[in-house]
Design a protein around this motif. Structure first.
Motif, short mmCIF file in Angstrom:
data_model
loop_
_atom_site.label_atom_id
_atom_site.label_comp_id
_atom_site.label_asym_id
_atom_site.label_seq_id
_atom_site.Cartn_x
_atom_site.Cartn_y
_atom_site.Cartn_z
N VAL A 23 6.52 5.52 -7.78
CA VAL A 23 7.39 4.68 -8.61
C VAL A 23 7.77 5.45 -9.87
CG1 VAL A 23 7.64 2.48 -9.81
CG2 VAL A 23 6.27 2.62 -7.71
N ILE A 36 10.93 -3.68 -8.05
CA ILE A 36 9.55 -4.14 -8.18
C ILE A 36 9.49 -5.67 -8.10
CG2 ILE A 36 7.61 -4.34 -9.80
CD1 ILE A 36 8.38 -1.49 -10.78
N VAL A 49 -0.26 2.82 -5.42
CA VAL A 49 0.86 3.19 -6.28
C VAL A 49 0.61 4.54 -6.95
CG1 VAL A 49 2.11 2.56 -8.37
CG2 VAL A 49 1.54 0.81 -6.70
N SER A 51 2.24 6.57 -10.00
CA SER A 51 3.19 6.42 -11.10
C SER A 51 2.54 6.93 -12.38
CB SER A 51 3.60 4.95 -11.28
OG SER A 51 4.60 4.81 -12.26
N CYS A 54 1.21 2.22 -15.33
CA CYS A 54 1.26 1.06 -14.44
C CYS A 54 1.88 -0.15 -15.11
CB CYS A 54 -0.13 0.74 -13.92
SG CYS A 54 -0.13 -0.22 -12.38
N LEU A 61 5.51 -2.35 -13.06
CA LEU A 61 4.36 -2.48 -12.17
C LEU A 61 3.32 -3.47 -12.68
CD1 LEU A 61 3.88 1.26 -11.13
CD2 LEU A 61 4.56 -0.64 -9.65
N ILE A 70 -1.91 -4.69 -6.27
CA ILE A 70 -2.13 -3.25 -6.25
C ILE A 70 -3.61 -2.97 -6.02
CG2 ILE A 70 -1.99 -1.11 -7.57
CD1 ILE A 70 0.40 -2.25 -9.04
#
Length: 251
Positions: A23, A36, A49, A51, A54, A61, A70
């Motif tokens: 992401v 998202i 995830v 990224s 977060c 996220l 998640i």
């Protein structure tokens, strides 16, 4: 060649529970909030995830994180995300923290078909030697720790072996994009979005401005369409929705 999908919901319709996602975004810049939100509305969970951070301020996220969707995060920065810290320390979330430059290169390498590379970042620390808490047991103990990594010497300098990252899907946000999937990012939004776009086996881009093929100078393209499978055009309202994490003013 026309990769435009009518809605964000349709664009993420085949993302299953347990999928891995790269992401884009850097802080609140360039975060694919619309995609998202579409994932959140679908009820997808158990996600892994990758990224830089977060989410923050109940956006990005953080929406999926707060809903318990998640399962694992690979990233560099927790920041002021208190829910992230709570889930991590409570043993509800597995977290692999990586030096920021290493994370960027792992995504780039994965997208370029490079399985692994050596870097000096982390040599002599738990990054290389292992023992970083990936998951706590909820009582202050470590339930799962990072394994040691291979260290090798080149020209008298030690380097640690890091694996390239590939994910099932990638979600990114671009300032401009055409129907062939060629993307252009703006300023700080360019930090991780191009790398995330390269790392996904299926990359979905939300674009603030959709243009026809040929409208973007080929020399200005940051991510070529070969890396992008789906494009979602944002409404003017969605494109203008950009939050500021910390507003500062001078007197």
């Amino acid at each position: 060649m026309d990769k435009v999908v009518a809605t964000a919901g349709r664009a993420v319709a085949d993302v299953p529970d347990g999928a891995s996602l790269a992401v884009g975004g850097f802080g609140l810049s360039g975060v694919p909030n619309v995609l998202i939100q579409a994932l959140y509305e679908r009820g997808v969970g158990g996600l892994s995830v990758v990224s830089n951070n977060c989410g923050a301020m109940e956006s990005g996220l953080a929406v999926l994180l707060a809903a318990g969707r998640i399962a694992r995060v690979t990233g560099s920065y927790i920041g002021a995300n208190k829910e992230f810290a709570r889930q991590y320390l409570a043993g509800e979330l597995e977290v692999e923290l990586i030096p920021q430059g290493t994370l960027a290169e792992r995504l780039r390498a994965g997208g370029a078909g490079i399985p692994a590379f050596y870097t000096p970042a982390g040599v002599g620390t738990q990054v290389a030697e292992g023992g970083l808490p990936w998951r706590y047991d909820g009582s202050g103990g470590v339930a799962l720790a990072s394994p040691p990594k291979e260290v090798r010497e080149f020209d008298g300098v030690e380097y640690v072996l890091e694996r390239g990252i590939r994910t099932d899907f990638a979600l990114v946000r671009a300032a401009r994009g055409d129907r062939h999937g060629n993307l252009v990012f703006n300023k700080s939004a360019r930090n991780f979005n191009p790398l995330a776009a390269m790392a996904g086996r299926v990359t979905i881009a939300e674009v603030e401005e959709l243009v026809e093929p040929g409208a973007i100078d080929p020399d200005a393209v940051h991510v070529p369409g070969v890396f992008v499978q789906r494009v979602v055009a944002l409404t003017p309202e969605q494109a203008a929705d950009k939050r500021i994490e910390r507003r500062t003013v001078s007197g």
